[in-house]
Design an enzyme around this catalytic site. Structure first.
Site, PDB file in Angstrom:
ATOM      1  N   SER A 278     -56.886  36.324  25.522  1.00 23.44           N
ATOM      2  CA  SER A 278     -56.630  36.011  26.921  1.00 23.44           C
ATOM      3  C   SER A 278     -57.010  34.564  27.164  1.00 23.44           C
ATOM      4  O   SER A 278     -57.978  34.065  26.582  1.00 23.44           O
ATOM      5  CB  SER A 278     -57.470  36.935  27.804  1.00 23.44           C
ATOM      6  OG  SER A 278     -57.720  36.324  29.053  1.00 23.44           O
ATOM      7  N   LYS A 284     -61.502  38.888  25.021  1.00 22.76           N
ATOM      8  CA  LYS A 284     -60.393  39.830  24.911  1.00 22.76           C
ATOM      9  C   LYS A 284     -59.667  39.787  23.567  1.00 22.76           C
ATOM     10  O   LYS A 284     -59.495  38.746  22.968  1.00 22.76           O
ATOM     11  CB  LYS A 284     -59.358  39.566  26.028  1.00 22.76           C
ATOM     12  CG  LYS A 284     -59.856  39.877  27.408  1.00 22.76           C
ATOM     13  CD  LYS A 284     -59.913  41.370  27.703  1.00 22.76           C
ATOM     14  CE  LYS A 284     -58.570  41.990  27.521  1.00 22.76           C
ATOM     15  NZ  LYS A 284     -57.989  42.614  28.656  1.00 22.76           N
ATOM     16  N   GLU A 291     -47.682  46.702  22.780  1.00 26.20           N
ATOM     17  CA  GLU A 291     -47.165  46.745  24.161  1.00 26.20           C
ATOM     18  C   GLU A 291     -45.709  46.295  24.221  1.00 26.20           C
ATOM     19  O   GLU A 291     -44.890  46.857  24.948  1.00 26.20           O
ATOM     20  CB  GLU A 291     -48.028  45.870  25.070  1.00 26.20           C
ATOM     21  CG  GLU A 291     -49.431  46.424  25.246  1.00 26.20           C
ATOM     22  CD  GLU A 291     -50.358  45.406  25.906  1.00 26.20           C
ATOM     23  OE1 GLU A 291     -50.608  45.552  27.102  1.00 26.20           O
ATOM     24  OE2 GLU A 291     -50.810  44.473  25.228  1.00 26.20           O
TER      25      GLU A 291
END
Ligand code: ARG
Length: 460
Positions: A278, A284, A291
């Site tokens: 991130s 992160k 996804e």
């Protein structure tokens, strides 16, 4: 209008806006290899029936190969006025060979030509996806192999249900992919029938030899009705449907592994190489590949929908609507090919976290069904046995006990006289796993057989 191969009956030129609106060269140029292949076979057929001399045929075949090489080298001008890939290649051939080039379109139309090109393209694309699926199946089998001995909680409704062996879990995807490959192979079989020679819609008075062209191009047969050929896009829809199921299978798998790689589940370790970070939260590590595999299934479903609606209500035979088949077809293949390739990278790199999984394996009463079946095998009716064990689970919950094994002998005996101390041997996930017997179940011996069968079948 002399520049248009269909311009003879026209007096005025085409409006530029119409050219822009009707062109397909911007997207059908990727058919060039298959267009050349189809035209070379067509030229050989024309020579075979005596409509071209050997020399003429050789000149056309060589000229087409040269055009293919120029396109591959990026040394070929694509222009709006030439509408589509078929007219570009034919025009380039005529530039090179003069009148001889103008003979190539004998006994065919762009309607059977485009169908032939798209079928040839789709056939290759099916073979590529099939190779990708095989590679992915192998990755799942290898993963099954290296995670032997690990017990997973199996879920229904995303609620803990019964224990399953990890290889059993991975092999479930191998089965789905096998059906996907079967569907693609079926689609390929029905697709592999030659359209060429149907001409515009009604066939031709030229004495062509369609069987010859079919053999040249590796088709298993010749389409029997020219009107059908001219309007048929079933092969595109059927292939994209098969791809849609691949995409759906991958989306479900991706969703599961996204969950499994959360802090909350913690079942799965994804390697850094397939994750991204991130820009604001330094800690992160996100499963973006999974996804996107999940997300891209939307495009494939969209392509299938586009194709289905595209042919809805079309009268026989060719209608220009059909030019729009290519974008969804190409996109579905491109998308699924990429997803399948990346899925294999993920499966190869991801590992279960046995400690994290084991830590919580006692939760969820995964052995309850085994205990129920123990009662059934002693003659207790299933409905009664279900109630008895259901009550024991309720008792555990009220007493704050995590496992059925935490109940006392007295609790068990009180629930059913058939639950003596020997019933304890069936409690716990390891015992429950050992108790399975049926073909296709997660019984260790059955799972070993499954694994061996797949290894042999997939050449591992
Ligand atoms: N570019 C056209 C297509 O993709 C080729 C066929 C054109 N046929 C015609 N009758 N205008 O469908």
């Amino acid at each position: 209008m002399a520049s248009k191969p269909w311009g003879g009956r026209f007096e005025a030129g085409t409006d530029r806006r119409v050219e822009e609106f009707t062109e397909s060269i911007s997207f059908d140029r990727r058919l060039f290899r298959h267009d050349v292949l189809g035209s070379q076979a067509h030229a050989r057929m024309l020579a075979h029936v005596g409509l071209l001399t050997r020399d003429e045929c050789d000149a056309i075949v060589a000229g087409l190969s040269e055009i293919r090489a120029r396109i591959e080298a990026g040394d070929f001008p694509f222009v709006l006025e030439r509408e589509d890939v078929h007219m570009h290649i034919e025009a380039a051939l005529t530039e090179k060979l003069g009148d001889l080039g103008r003979k190539l379109h004998t006994g065919r139309s762009r309607n059977d030509q485009v169908s032939t090109d798209v079928k040839l393209w789709a056939r290759d694309a099916i073979d590529r996806v099939d190779a990708g699926l095989l590679h992915l199946q192998r990755a799942f089998v290898r993963s099954a192999d290296r995670h032997r001995g690990i017990i997973l909680p199996g879920y229904t409704h995303l609620q803990r249900a019964q224990p399953v062996l990890a290889p059993h879990y991975f092999l479930a995807f191998v089965e789905k992919l096998e059906r996907d490959r079967g569907r693609l192979a079926d689609a390929r079989k029905r697709l592999n029938v030659l359209p060429l020679g149907a001409a515009a819609l009604a066939g031709t008075s030229i004495p062509i030899d369609r069987e010859f062209a079919a053999r040249e191009l590796g088709f298993d047969g010749v389409a029997a009705n020219s009107l059908d050929v001219s309007s048929d896009r079933d092969f595109a829809i059927e292939s994209v449907f098969a791809l849609t199921l691949v995409a759906e299978h991958l989306a479900g798998w991706a969703e599961e592994w996204i969950l499994w790689s959360t802090q909350e589940f913690g079942f799965l370790a994804l390697p850094d190489a397939i994750c991204t970070g991130s820009s604001i939260m330094p800690q992160k590590k996100n499963p973006d590949v999974l996804e996107l595999i999940r997300g891209r299934s939307a495009r494939v479903v969209g392509s299938l929908t586009t194709l289905l609606v595209l042919i809805k209500g079309l009268p026989l035979a060719y209608n220009r609507d059909l030019q729009e088949d290519k974008l969804p077809l190409f996109d579905a293949f491109d998308t699924v090919e990429a997803c399948v390739d990346l899925a294999a990278v993920v499966v190869e790199g991801a590992n279960l976290r046995p400690d994290r999984i084991r830590e919580r394996l006692d939760e969820g009463y995964l052995d309850a069904t085994t205990l129920m079946e123990h009662l059934i095998l002693q003659g207790v009716p299933q409905r009664t046995a279900h109630e008895v064990i259901g009550r024991l689970v309720g008792l555990c919950e009220r007493q704050g006990l995590k496992r059925l094994a935490d109940l006392s002998d007295a609790d068990l005996a009180e629930a059913s006289p058939k639950l003596g101390p020997e019933a304890r041997d069936l409690l716990g996930v390891e015992a429950a796993i050992r108790a399975f017997k049926s073909y296709g179940s997660t019984a260790p011996a059955e799972v070993e057989k499954q694994l061996e069968r797949w290894k042999t079948k997939l050449g591992l």
